[in-house]
Design a protein around this motif. Structure first.
Motif, PDB file in Angstrom:
ATOM      1  N   ARG A 165      32.219  38.940 -13.234  1.00  0.00           N
ATOM      2  CA  ARG A 165      30.977  39.315 -13.915  1.00  0.00           C
ATOM      3  C   ARG A 165      30.032  40.124 -13.024  1.00  0.00           C
ATOM      4  O   ARG A 165      28.947  40.500 -13.464  1.00  0.00           O
ATOM      5  CB  ARG A 165      30.256  38.065 -14.428  1.00  0.00           C
ATOM      6  CG  ARG A 165      31.118  37.169 -15.303  1.00  0.00           C
ATOM      7  CD  ARG A 165      30.298  36.158 -16.082  1.00  0.00           C
ATOM      8  NE  ARG A 165      29.349  35.413 -15.257  1.00  0.00           N
ATOM      9  CZ  ARG A 165      28.540  34.459 -15.729  1.00  0.00           C
ATOM     10  NH1 ARG A 165      28.582  34.141 -17.021  1.00  0.00           N
ATOM     11  NH2 ARG A 165      27.713  33.817 -14.932  1.00  0.00           N
ATOM     12  N   ASN A 196      18.331  37.819 -19.050  1.00  0.00           N
ATOM     13  CA  ASN A 196      18.631  38.570 -20.266  1.00  0.00           C
ATOM     14  C   ASN A 196      18.825  37.596 -21.420  1.00  0.00           C
ATOM     15  O   ASN A 196      19.707  36.732 -21.375  1.00  0.00           O
ATOM     16  CB  ASN A 196      19.893  39.417 -20.052  1.00  0.00           C
ATOM     17  CG  ASN A 196      20.182  40.316 -21.235  1.00  0.00           C
ATOM     18  OD1 ASN A 196      20.626  39.857 -22.279  1.00  0.00           O
ATOM     19  ND2 ASN A 196      19.944  41.611 -21.069  1.00  0.00           N
ATOM     20  N   TYR A 199      22.472  37.830 -23.262  1.00  0.00           N
ATOM     21  CA  TYR A 199      23.608  37.247 -22.544  1.00  0.00           C
ATOM     22  C   TYR A 199      23.311  35.852 -22.004  1.00  0.00           C
ATOM     23  O   TYR A 199      24.204  35.193 -21.464  1.00  0.00           O
ATOM     24  CB  TYR A 199      24.038  38.175 -21.408  1.00  0.00           C
ATOM     25  CG  TYR A 199      24.594  39.485 -21.918  1.00  0.00           C
ATOM     26  CD1 TYR A 199      25.898  39.569 -22.391  1.00  0.00           C
ATOM     27  CD2 TYR A 199      23.803  40.632 -21.956  1.00  0.00           C
ATOM     28  CE1 TYR A 199      26.408  40.758 -22.879  1.00  0.00           C
ATOM     29  CE2 TYR A 199      24.303  41.830 -22.447  1.00  0.00           C
ATOM     30  CZ  TYR A 199      25.607  41.885 -22.906  1.00  0.00           C
ATOM     31  OH  TYR A 199      26.108  43.074 -23.395  1.00  0.00           O
ATOM     32  N   ARG A 201      21.701  34.730 -19.420  1.00  0.00           N
ATOM     33  CA  ARG A 201      21.908  34.507 -17.990  1.00  0.00           C
ATOM     34  C   ARG A 201      21.169  35.572 -17.189  1.00  0.00           C
ATOM     35  O   ARG A 201      20.716  36.582 -17.736  1.00  0.00           O
ATOM     36  CB  ARG A 201      23.394  34.517 -17.628  1.00  0.00           C
ATOM     37  CG  ARG A 201      24.153  35.785 -17.987  1.00  0.00           C
ATOM     38  CD  ARG A 201      25.640  35.575 -17.731  1.00  0.00           C
ATOM     39  NE  ARG A 201      26.480  36.631 -18.252  1.00  0.00           N
ATOM     40  CZ  ARG A 201      26.951  37.654 -17.547  1.00  0.00           C
ATOM     41  NH1 ARG A 201      26.620  37.766 -16.275  1.00  0.00           N
ATOM     42  NH2 ARG A 201      27.736  38.555 -18.090  1.00  0.00           N
ATOM     43  N   LEU A 203      20.838  38.679 -14.874  1.00  0.00           N
ATOM     44  CA  LEU A 203      21.604  39.893 -14.617  1.00  0.00           C
ATOM     45  C   LEU A 203      20.935  40.693 -13.504  1.00  0.00           C
ATOM     46  O   LEU A 203      19.713  40.686 -13.362  1.00  0.00           O
ATOM     47  CB  LEU A 203      21.695  40.763 -15.875  1.00  0.00           C
ATOM     48  CG  LEU A 203      22.435  40.188 -17.085  1.00  0.00           C
ATOM     49  CD1 LEU A 203      22.414  41.189 -18.233  1.00  0.00           C
ATOM     50  CD2 LEU A 203      23.863  39.807 -16.735  1.00  0.00           C
ATOM     51  N   PRO A 236      27.682  43.225 -17.903  1.00  0.00           N
ATOM     52  CA  PRO A 236      28.349  43.140 -19.204  1.00  0.00           C
ATOM     53  C   PRO A 236      28.158  44.355 -20.111  1.00  0.00           C
ATOM     54  O   PRO A 236      28.847  44.479 -21.113  1.00  0.00           O
ATOM     55  CB  PRO A 236      27.680  41.913 -19.827  1.00  0.00           C
ATOM     56  CG  PRO A 236      26.278  41.963 -19.308  1.00  0.00           C
ATOM     57  CD  PRO A 236      26.387  42.506 -17.904  1.00  0.00           C
TER      58      PRO A 236
END
Length: 245
Positions: A165, A196, A199, A201, A203, A236
């Motif tokens: 990731r 974010n 998502y 999580r 970033l 992502p």
């Protein structure tokens, strides 16, 4: 940077992403990227898409961002074989973030037919942003979080997800690099950490801090800042299938 060096640099970063110790030795969280006005002009001239792609790489043992020009359809422009790049390096002096808000005050007065004042009022027009601006406080918070927690982020990504990731490239809106008024003479670029919602999580992002020859002037109310929007990391947020993601 020529095409062969570009490919080797990108492949080298790919070999780093699963190894936390190598990353920790490569990326001090208080280092930044630096783009000169000349580099910005070359990137602008070569890139035909609304975004430019900046690939992460390791070149001569240093972390680099390599700017990969895209054609009008958003595909890699294969006619370009020399790439602009910038090296992650220490900041040589204090970095000043400036955000200036301009207000327009509208004062009205009404005189009757016999020249008697019958009404007056004063209104303040609040600033209306006409540029994609990242609020200064949010920028500072993201940079500070990166400085304090960036290595913890890498540690988790390496150990729990095998580096899958971790960013390989960033997509940067061209308008973040090329503001026609006032002219951008140079840009400092810092990593940042920001949550974010989509998502769910944290970033890694890139935050661009620009330097102008003069502050923008205008008769309408505007917000002026030397801190602009952030780049989108891949993964992502990936858009170029021919790059493998």
């Amino acid at each position: 940077m020529n095409e062969n060096d570009y490919r080797l640099a990108v492949a080298e970063w790919g070999s780093y992403v699963s190894d936390y110790n190598r990353i920790a030795n490569l990326i001090p969280t208080n280092y930044i990227f630096d783009l000169s006005g000349e580099q910005i002009t070359k990137i602008k001239d070569k890139n035909k898409y609304v975004d430019v792609c900046a690939e992460a790489g390791v070149f001569n043992g240093e972390m680099v961002l390599i700017f990969l020009p895209l054609d009008a359809q958003g595909h890699v422009d294969k006619s370009v074989t020399e790439y602009e790049y910038t090296v992650l390096s220490p900041l040589k002096y204090d970095l000043r973030l400036q955000e200036t808000k301009e207000f327009t005050v509208v004062k009205n007065a009404i005189l009757s037919s016999d020249l008697t004042k019958i009404d007056d009022n004063t209104n303040m027009v609040l600033p209306v942003s006409d540029q994609p601006i990242l609020d200064q406080d949010i920028a500072v918070e993201a940079i500070q979080r990166w400085r304090n927690e960036g290595m913890e982020w890498f540690f988790r990504e390496c150990n729990e997800f095998g580096g899958e990731r971790i960013f390989r490239r960033f997509y940067i809106p061209m308008e973040d690099l090329c503001h026609p008024e006032p002219e951008v003479t140079g840009i400092k670029c810092s990593f940042g950490l920001r949550y974010n919602d989509i998502y769910q999580r944290m970033l890694v992002t890139l935050i661009f801090i620009s330097f102008h020859e003069l502050l923008q002037e205008g008769s309408s109310a505007k917000t002026i800042s030397n801190t602009y929007d952030w780049a989108k990391p891949c993964p992502p947020v990936c858009r170029i299938p021919e790059l493998g993601s």
